[in-house]
Every structure is written in structure tokens, then in C-alpha cells.
Write a protein that holds these residues in place. Structure first.
Motif, PDB file in Angstrom:
ATOM      1  N   ILE A   1     -15.421  -5.567  -4.816  1.00 22.32           N
ATOM      2  CA  ILE A   1     -14.067  -5.874  -4.346  1.00 22.32           C
ATOM      3  C   ILE A   1     -14.047  -7.269  -3.731  1.00 22.32           C
ATOM      4  CG2 ILE A   1     -12.262  -5.203  -2.719  1.00 22.32           C
ATOM      5  CD1 ILE A   1     -12.532  -3.274  -5.055  1.00 22.32           C
TER       6      ILE A   1
ATOM      7  N   THR B   1      -5.319   2.843  -1.630  1.00 24.08           N
ATOM      8  CA  THR B   1      -4.597   3.875  -2.379  1.00 24.08           C
ATOM      9  C   THR B   1      -5.547   4.843  -3.065  1.00 24.08           C
ATOM     10  OG1 THR B   1      -2.739   2.372  -2.758  1.00 24.08           O
ATOM     11  CG2 THR B   1      -2.933   4.272  -4.235  1.00 24.08           C
ATOM     12  N   PHE B   2      -6.528   4.316  -3.788  1.00 25.21           N
ATOM     13  CA  PHE B   2      -7.418   5.199  -4.542  1.00 25.21           C
ATOM     14  C   PHE B   2      -8.451   5.883  -3.654  1.00 25.21           C
ATOM     15  CE2 PHE B   2      -5.824   2.639  -8.117  1.00 25.21           C
ATOM     16  CZ  PHE B   2      -5.417   3.686  -8.931  1.00 25.21           C
ATOM     17  N   SER B   3      -8.774   5.288  -2.514  1.00 23.09           N
ATOM     18  CA  SER B   3      -9.655   5.983  -1.569  1.00 23.09           C
ATOM     19  C   SER B   3      -8.959   7.221  -1.020  1.00 23.09           C
ATOM     20  CB  SER B   3     -10.046   5.047  -0.421  1.00 23.09           C
ATOM     21  OG  SER B   3     -10.796   3.954  -0.882  1.00 23.09           O
TER      22      SER B   3
ATOM     23  N   ILE C   1     -14.290   4.976  -7.396  1.00 19.04           N
ATOM     24  CA  ILE C   1     -13.066   4.490  -6.743  1.00 19.04           C
ATOM     25  C   ILE C   1     -12.895   2.999  -6.996  1.00 19.04           C
ATOM     26  CG2 ILE C   1     -11.987   4.061  -4.498  1.00 19.04           C
ATOM     27  CD1 ILE C   1     -13.222   6.702  -3.538  1.00 19.04           C
TER      28      ILE C   1
ATOM     29  N   ILE D   1      -5.956  -6.827  -3.812  1.00 17.48           N
ATOM     30  CA  ILE D   1      -6.748  -5.723  -4.354  1.00 17.48           C
ATOM     31  C   ILE D   1      -7.078  -4.689  -3.281  1.00 17.48           C
ATOM     32  CG2 ILE D   1      -9.009  -6.808  -3.981  1.00 17.48           C
ATOM     33  CD1 ILE D   1      -9.835  -5.638  -6.717  1.00 17.48           C
TER      34      ILE D   1
ATOM     35  N   LYS E   1     -11.714   2.388 -10.568  1.00 16.04           N
ATOM     36  CA  LYS E   1     -10.278   2.663 -10.704  1.00 16.04           C
ATOM     37  C   LYS E   1      -9.452   1.564 -10.040  1.00 16.04           C
ATOM     38  CE  LYS E   1     -10.055   7.703 -11.039  1.00 16.04           C
ATOM     39  NZ  LYS E   1      -9.516   8.917 -10.397  1.00 16.04           N
ATOM     40  N   THR E   2      -9.918   1.130  -8.873  1.00 14.75           N
ATOM     41  CA  THR E   2      -9.200   0.086  -8.136  1.00 14.75           C
ATOM     42  C   THR E   2      -9.081  -1.180  -8.967  1.00 14.75           C
ATOM     43  OG1 THR E   2      -9.918   0.947  -5.986  1.00 14.75           O
ATOM     44  CG2 THR E   2      -9.277  -1.373  -6.084  1.00 14.75           C
TER      45      THR E   2
ATOM     46  N   TYR F   1      -4.912  -1.633  -3.361  1.00 12.42           N
ATOM     47  CA  TYR F   1      -5.300  -0.664  -4.387  1.00 12.42           C
ATOM     48  C   TYR F   1      -6.510   0.147  -3.934  1.00 12.42           C
ATOM     49  CZ  TYR F   1      -2.118  -3.035  -7.573  1.00 12.42           C
ATOM     50  OH  TYR F   1      -0.994  -3.552  -8.164  1.00 12.42           O
ATOM     51  N   LEU F   2      -7.426  -0.507  -3.213  1.00  6.00           N
ATOM     52  CA  LEU F   2      -8.604   0.203  -2.714  1.00  6.00           C
ATOM     53  C   LEU F   2      -8.200   1.296  -1.727  1.00  6.00           C
ATOM     54  CD1 LEU F   2     -11.686   0.453  -2.646  1.00  6.00           C
ATOM     55  CD2 LEU F   2     -11.704  -1.223  -0.788  1.00  6.00           C
TER      56      LEU F   2
ATOM     57  N   THR G   1       0.831  -1.209   0.000  1.00  2.52           N
ATOM     58  CA  THR G   1       0.000   0.000   0.000  1.00  2.52           C
ATOM     59  C   THR G   1       0.860   1.252   0.000  1.00  2.52           C
ATOM     60  OG1 THR G   1      -1.720  -1.188   1.229  1.00  2.52           O
ATOM     61  CG2 THR G   1      -1.854   1.218   1.202  1.00  2.52           C
TER      62      THR G   1
ATOM     63  N   TRP H   1      -5.672  -2.648 -10.508  1.00  4.32           N
ATOM     64  CA  TRP H   1      -5.284  -3.962  -9.982  1.00  4.32           C
ATOM     65  C   TRP H   1      -5.133  -4.972 -11.118  1.00  4.32           C
ATOM     66  CZ3 TRP H   1      -8.964  -7.994 -10.363  1.00  4.32           C
ATOM     67  CH2 TRP H   1      -8.531  -9.223  -9.861  1.00  4.32           C
TER      68      TRP H   1
END
Length: 811
Positions: free
Chosen positions: A736, A753-755, A787, A747, A790-791, A750-751, A690, A795
Motif C-alpha cells: 500500500i 473499506t475492505f478491512s 485484503i 488508496i 482486493k484494495t 479502500y484499505l 471511506t 483502487w
């Protein structure tokens, strides 16, 4: 008189059924089945107003065209005292300045845009930038000496540079992805219509009357654009006027309800917020690979546009024909050029979204090379005193051929490319410097064209232009990517070296790839019920019809696609181990599961630990504690945020929203959390992943979070332990969890990060973890959905979607 309610039109549809399916039992003698499907897809909204808005805005480009073509009919008259309104004829030097001061002023116009476009908006900047045109033409009317004209040309040039910089920004921001290329060519189309206006009207009416006629179009633009056309929704969002942005987008998309544009508006808001949080300066362009590439490509295309010789041709068209000794009247030749420009620029508007920009630019470069070479050859023969009487058609053919191929590519497309290459945070400053470079080069070419001709002759000059056109072909072929049909974000990802989400095909037993979605009537129907294509549904049905199911293939399906709600319970139970892979055992195993569920429930009732009003999640928690030999009468475990019980409860609460059957919820929650427990050893590595992702995605934001210790204090381990249950929107987190059930725990990194990056502008002001957690919990569903999109995209690109057990790996 009572009204008759109109029912949806029912459309019969005939298709071949899959052998062994439910329809197979109902099929007729022809092996086909008739189904009745209600009309489910409304006609798409009209884009009429979007085109009206683009056309109205491009009346400013029309005025630019009038100004650019003004010298062609007027300069010959200014050199004839009987036709000139001035007291004396203009000298050769003054004529050169009259032609070149416009591009010199245009090179300064973009710098005004840089300050104005982001402060007062695209619309107001265009309106204010149009006023100097009117002032300039009024000066021309009042002119008694050449200095009036010099001032007029300079201030009109400022407006030209301003318009050519901000108009592509406005058009690019209001356009839909599917028609952005077409609308981007309107700048050149309306410019050449303005040129034709000058070519047709200028030679045949007095100079003063011609200048009066030139005022009409900018005056119409001021009124129509001010009263009827909305501001760019992206700009309105950037200054916090969300309601105004919503109304503007509804008007541009011809929608009557806010809900119909909310998804697009939310996507705009995410990008605008990200751009505002990372507001860039000119030097920031050189710190990013994607931005630097966009800047070099935009500048390169506009430089080649100018060194192809276009402004020399337009400003001195009549002079070129006179020098060539063409028998046809020079003013008729320029009108012919103007007509050709309009026709073929209009043709490009229709071709650009079908053929793509790259192909048209290469064809344009080849055509211009041949045309300039022909002109060079003609003037070489003429200057060497050869008899060219048989070749008087050649300069006309070459100039027309040059204009045709220029209009097919290097005329409209470089400006369209500039409008879509840059993100909002640097668009103004990048467009400003790119436009200034273009127009300053145009100034040098028009001012010193005569001097260059004196040194190397017309043959050498046009030969030099032809060589530049050949280099333009090589530049496009080698460096320019195709952007047809891509969104602004996809273009940025491509320039930064990120590819789009790959299209994977699920391999089934026969080894055949899933067929491409044919977008037929059934495709539309299946999208409504959760499938992206008919073939996707068929593939899943085939996988589930095998007597012994393949866990790997089912897992791959979850990793590739969003699992439809009607199949989610079954797929999750299979992948989590609630049900075995042997289909003939499903009924027996599930009956045993339900019996065990009822036994546990009865045990709790006997122990009087639950009653009829007890919340479901508490019932499921107590049952889980019995199964794990951890039953306690201490309810404080529910409030201990670090306990495994609190993570299980959070997961159960989310699952209650997903499924209806209590026994299914209990067993899925059990097995889902068992998988999470098995992954706990990977949490430290997942936290490291992360950090790496966040640093790569937004280095400045990462440094800020690290410097104030916010990132280190975030409860990432707890978030991973509950798989974001109770933290992220329940309706969105389920997609997710499809991937987690498919085998990918990574994954979640990534969630996170984009959050965080999506909420950057809010989080950067926070110093306590509780506020950040609450901020994530309060994300609107539309934003949360973006979000998640994008995740999953990132991913699938950077993760290992082909591997079912996608545990975190070093990045």
C-alpha cells in the motif's frame, strides 16, 4: 553405505542482454551471455484425485441418465402384454403420466436441496438423495400394476431434481478455476452415459432384469462417495470446521502440507465469511443487479434447454422413429443417438475451457434450429401424404444432428453456468428455484406433447421447437457474458458491472508499450525475486538508467506494480525526495545525508539523550524532533496517541522491518511523514470517501455501523495520519505504501473499506473502537494479503492510477 545428496539440476539459458546493463560488460562475441539458473519451479501437482472426485460424484448423474432414458425402451414393452410384467397393458394416458411424473418430481427435488445442502452439506445431501433411486427401481421390480411405476417415477424424479441442483454446487466448489468449466460438463456427460446404458440394455433384456441392473450404479455411488470422497471445503468452512476443510482441500489438490493450500483456503474463508454475513433469501436476488442478472441468465438458459425439445426427443425417441417409418429398428436408432450424445458431450468437456461457453452455446442454438427445422419439414411432407420414401434418412440425420449440437452447448453448459453464477450466500436458494423452473417446464412439455401434436401436428410441434432454438441464439448473443477462466469472484464482479483489474502498459521514452510476458524460463525466475515479468524488470532498469530520471514515470511504475524489494529503497528515496533525479549527484547527496545523520546521532549522544541500548525508534524520533525544532525530554509524547510523534514512531517501527540501513530508514521516514503531513488537509474528505465506499460495498453493514455509532467513533483520522502503521500487518502494508510513494493517498480509503468488510462477521458484534482496532491488528498475514490484493484491484479500477497525484476526489 553413504547416500549421495542430489543437487538441483542446473539449466543453461541463453538470452540477449540489455545494452548498458551489467551483463553487457560480460557478453561474448555473439552479443549473448550464458547464465546458470538452478531448477526453481517444481512440477505442478496432479489433478488426478480432483477428477476422480468429480467422476465419483457424477455417478449420481449417471443414475439420473438411466432414469431419464428408462421410458424409451420400457414403454413399448409395457404396451405389449407378452413383454410387460404388469397384469394389463398401460393406457396412452398412463404412458403419458409415466413419462411426465419424473420431471414433475424433479421440480420438487430442488426445494429439498435448499433446506439440506446448507445444513448437512453437499456430500450428505447427494448421498441421501441417491436412496430414492434404489427405492424406485425396487418398486419397478415388484410392480404388478401401473401405480407402482407411477410412484417409482415420481420419487426418482425427486432425486433427479435434487441431484441436478446440488451436484453443480459441489463440483463448482471443489474445482480449480482453470478446470471448473470442464468439470461442470461432467454432469451432462455422465447423464448421457446413463441414457446410453438404458438404450443399450433396456430393449434386449426383460423389464424386471433391466430394473435390477439399474440398481448397480447408485449402489456403487453410495459406497465410493461415502468412503473415499471429501466434503466441499467451502461448506466445511461455512460450519466452522477449518481443519476438516484444510484436509479436504489438501486431498483434492493432491498436496501433502497444509502450507501448500493455505492461500487458497484463506481466500475461500474470506468469501465464505462474507457470504455468511450477508446470508441471502430468495427476495435478495432481486435487490442486487448482479444477482438478478445471474438469476435471469441461469433461468433463461435452462428454459431454452427445455423448449428446444430435448426431453421430448429422449422420452419418446423410439416412438418418433416408429412414426417416421424409419426402416432401421427404432431401438438401434436410439442406441445411435445415445452413442452420439456420449461422444459429443465428452468432446464438449475438452472444448469448454478452450473455446468458452458463449461460442459453444451459439453454435449449439444454430445447429438445433436447423435440425428441428428439418424434422418439421419431414413430418410436414409425411402428414400431407407426400412420398417420403426417398427421405427416410432425414429424421435420423436431423435427430443425430440435433443431439450433436445439443451436446456441444445447451446440454451441459446451462448447468455449469448455474454452478458458477451465484455466490455462496444465495447459491442454494437460487439453484433451488432455477432447477425447479427447469423441471416443471420439462413436465409440461412431456405431459402435453401429445396434446400439442394433436392440435398442430408433429410438423408444427418441431417447427415450434426450432423457433425456440433460434430465440436461444439471440438470447446468448445479446445477454450472456463469457466466463472462461474467471474465478467465482471475478464472475460476480462482472455481473455486478465491475470490470476486472485493467492491464496497464507503462510508456517509456521510446513510446513503446511493455511487451506481453512470454512466460519463459526467465519470467519464472524473476517472479521469484519480485517481478511479474522480464519486461517489467527491463522497463524499470531502463527508467533508472537515464541520466536525469523522470519522477512521473517512476511514480507510475509504483502505482502499476508491486515494487521489488531490491529496488524499493532506491525508488522510495527518489520519489520522496531523499535523492535528486540527477543520477550523477546520487553519491554526493547520499554521503551528505549520512553525514547529517551521523551529526544528529552524535548530538543526541553528547546530550546524553540516548545510549547504546536505546531502541532504534526512540533514536529516530529524537533525531526527527531536532530536525523539526521540536526536541523535548518529555517521553510522554510517545504514548499520546493523538500526537504527531506517535504517528512518526509507528511509521518508523514499520520501516525498520522493511530496510536494513539506519540512515536510509531515518531519511525515508522523515520524507514519508512530510508527505503525510502535506496531505492532512485532505483527511476530512478522505473520511467522507471511506464512508461512501463502505456504503456502496456493503449497504447493510454500513447502516449497522452508523446506527450504533461505531463508524463515527473509529479513529480514521489517526489511521490515515500514520498510514495504518502499527494497525495493519507490516509485511502487507508495504505494498500500500508503494502506492502512497507513487502519489496516491486515496488508496487508504479502500484499505479501510475492505478491512472492515472482510471482518464484518466479527466487527458487527463489537461496540467499542478498541476491540475493532485490535481485531484489525490481529488479522493473519494470509488474510491481510488478500485484503491488500482486493484494495489494489478496486483502487485501480475506481481510482485514478494514471494520475500521480491522486488526491481524494468526490465519488
Amino acid at each position: 553405505m553413504s547416500e549421495t545428496k542430489e543437487h538441483p539440476r542446473v539449466v543453461p539459458y541463453r538470452y540477449n542482454v540489455v545494452a548498458g546493463s551489467e551483463e553487457d560488460a560480460k557478453k561474448g562475441s555473439e552479443g549473448q551471455v550464458d547464465i546458470q539458473i538452478g531448477k526453481i519451479d517444481a512440477l505442478p501437482p496432479s489433478r488426478a484425485f480432483l477428477y476422480i472426485a468429480a467422476c465419483t460424484g457424477n455417478l449420481a448423474a449417471f443414475t439420473c441418465g438411466i432414469t431419464l432414458g428408462w421410458t424409451s425402451p420400457v414403454l413399448p414393452k409395457l404396451q405389449d402384454l407378452s413383454l410387460s410384467p404388469l397384469s394389463e397393458v398401460v393406457s396412452v394416458s398412463d404412458a403419458g403420466w409415466i413419462g411426465s411424473l419424473l420431471p414433475l418430481g424433479a421440480s420438487l427435488g430442488p426445494f429439498i436441496v435448499g433446506a439440506a445442502a446448507d445444513k448437512i452439506g453437499r456430500k450428505k445431501t447427494l448421498l441421501l438423495g441417491n436412496i430414492p433411486f434404489i427405492v424406485g427401481f425396487l418398486l419397478n421390480i415388484m410392480a404388478t400394476n401401473v401405480y407402482y411405476l407411477l410412484v417409482s417415477r415420481f420419487i426418482c424424479g425427486v432425486s433427479v431434481g435434487l441431484t441436478f441442483t446440488v451436484l453443480p454446487m459441489y463440483t463448482g466448489e471443489i474445482a480449480e478455476d482453470e478446470v471448473r468449466g470442464t468439470l461442470g460438463t461432467y454432469l451432462q456427460l455422465f447423464t448421457v452415459i446413463g441414457l446410453l446404458f438404458s438404450f443399450v440394455l433396456g430393449p434386449y433384456i426383460p423389464v424386471t432384469l433391466f430394473n435390477a441392473a439399474c440398481i448397480v450404479v447408485p449402489s456403487i455411488f453410495l459406497v465410493a462417495f461415502f468412503f473415499f470422497i471429501p466434503e466441499s471445503p467451502s461448506f466445511l468452512l461455512s460450519v466452522g470446521e477449518t481443519d476438516a476443510a484444510e484436509q479436504a482441500l489438501m486431498k483434492l489438490r493432491n498436496r501433502s502440507a497444509p502450507s501448500e493450500v493455505r492461500e487458497e483456503l484463506q481466500a475461500m474463508l474470506v468469501e465464505v465469511n462474507k457470504s455468511l454475513d450477508s446470508k441471502g433469501s430468495f427476495m435478495d436476488i432481486f435487490k442486487s443487479k448482479g444477482l438478478l442478472k445471474a438469476y435471469l441468465l441461469s433461468n433463461g438458459l435452462l428454459v431454452f434447454q427445455q423448449v428446444s425439445g430435448i426431453n421430448v426427443v429422449l422420452f419418446f425417441a423410439q416412438t418418433i422413429f416408429q412414426d417416421a417409418g424409419v426402416a432401421m429398428k427404432p431401438e438401434l436408432c436410439t442406441i445411435m443417438i445415445g452413442v452420439v450424445q456420449v461422444v459429443f458431450t465428452g468432446l464438449t468437456s475438452g472444448l469448454i475451457d478452450k473455446q468458452g461457453k458463449r461460442l459453444l452455446l451459439m453454435l449449439s442454438a444454430v445447429g438445433m434450429t436447423v435440425a428441428q427445422g428439418g424434422l418439421a419439414y419431414y413430418f410436414y411432407l409425411k402428414d400431407s401424404d407426400s412420398d417420403v420414401s426417398a427421405f427416410t434418412w432425414l429424421p435420423i440425420a436431423c435427430l443425430i444432428g440435433y443431439i450433436i449440437t445439443f451436446c456441444l452447448g445447451f446440454g451441459p453448459i446451462p448447468w455449469a453456468v448455474m454452478g458458477e453464477m451465484f455466490p455462496a450466500n444465495v447459491k442454494s436458494v437460487a439453484s433451488m428455484t432455477t432447477g425447479a423452473t427447469c423441471w416443471f417446464l420439462a413436465f409440461l412439455l412431456t405431459k402435453y406433447f401429445s396434446a400439442v401434436v394433436g392440435l398442430i401436428g408433429k410438423a408444427g410441434s418441431f417447427g415450434l421447437f426450432g423457433g425456440c432454438c433460434a430465440l436461444a441464439f439471440a438470447f446468448v448473443y445479446k445477454f450472456l457474458p463469457e466466463t472462461k477462466g474467471k474465478s467465482l469472484q471475478e464472475i460476480q464482479d462482472m455481473l455486478s458491472g465491475k470490470s476486472g483489474n485493467p492491464i496497464f502498459c507503462l510508456i517509456i521514452n521510446s513510446g513503446q508499450k511493455m511487451a506481453t510476458d512470454e512466460r519463459n524460463f526467465r519470467s519464472i525466475y524473476y517472479e521469484k525475486v519480485g517481478f511479474k515479468s522480464v519486461e517489467e524488470k527491463k522497463s524499470l532498469e531502463i527508467l533508472l538508467k537515464e541520466k536525469s530520471l523522470d519522477r512521473g514515470k517512476l511514480g507510475q511504475f509504483c502505482l502499476r506494480f508491486t515494487v521489488p524489494h531490491s529496488y524499493r529503497s532506491l525508488l522510495w528515496k527518489l520519489l520522496l525526495g531523499v535523492l535528486p533525479m540527477q543520477v550523477n549527484c546520487h553519491s554526493f547527496v547520499m554521503s551528505q545525508r549520512k553525514q547529517e545523520y551521523n551529526d544528529l546521532l552524535h548530538t543526541l549522544q553528547v546530550l546524553r539523550m540516548i545510549e547504546e541500548k536505546t531502541a532504534k525508534f526512540k533514536v529516530f524520533l529524537a533525531m526527527w524532533q531536532i530536525k523539526t525544532n521540536d526536541l523535548t525530554f518529555d517521553v510522554s509524547v510517545l504514548y499520546d496517541k493523538n500526537s504527531s510523534a506517535s504517528s512518526f514512531v509507528a511509521i518508523v517501527k514499520s520501516l525498520i522491518h522493511f530496510f536494513d540501513d539506519d540512515a536510509d530508514i531515518f531519511w525515508i521516514a522523515n520524507k514519508f511523514y512530510d508527505n503525510v503531513v502535506n496531505m492532512k488537509g485532505d483527511i476530512p474528505r478522505l473520511i467522507e470517501v471511506t464512508h461512501n465506499l463502505l456504503e456502496k460495498e456493503d449497504p447493510e453493514f454500513y447502516k449497522t455501523l452508523k446506527s450504533n455509532a461505531v463508524l463515527d467513533n473509529l479513529p480514521l483520522a489517526k489511521w490515515f495520519d500514520c498510514c495504518f502503521a502499527g494497525i495493519f500487518n507490516d509485511n502487507c502494508i508495504i505494498r500500500i505504501w508503494d502506492k502512497i510513494c507513487g502519489g496516491s493517498y486515496k488508496i487508504l480509503a479502500y484499505l479501510v473499506t475492505f478491512s472492515l468488510t472482510t471482518l464484518r462477521h466479527r466487527i458487527i458484534k463489537m461496540t467499542d473502537v478498541a476491540s475493532i482496532t485490535q481485531c484489525i491488528k490481529n488479522i493473519p498475514e494470509d488474510t491481510a494479503d488478500n485484503i491488500v490484493n482486493k484494495t489494489i484491484d478496486m483502487w485501480q479500477h475506481n481510482g485514478s492510477p494514471l494520475t500521480v497525484h491522486d488526491k481524494p476526489k468526490p465519488t
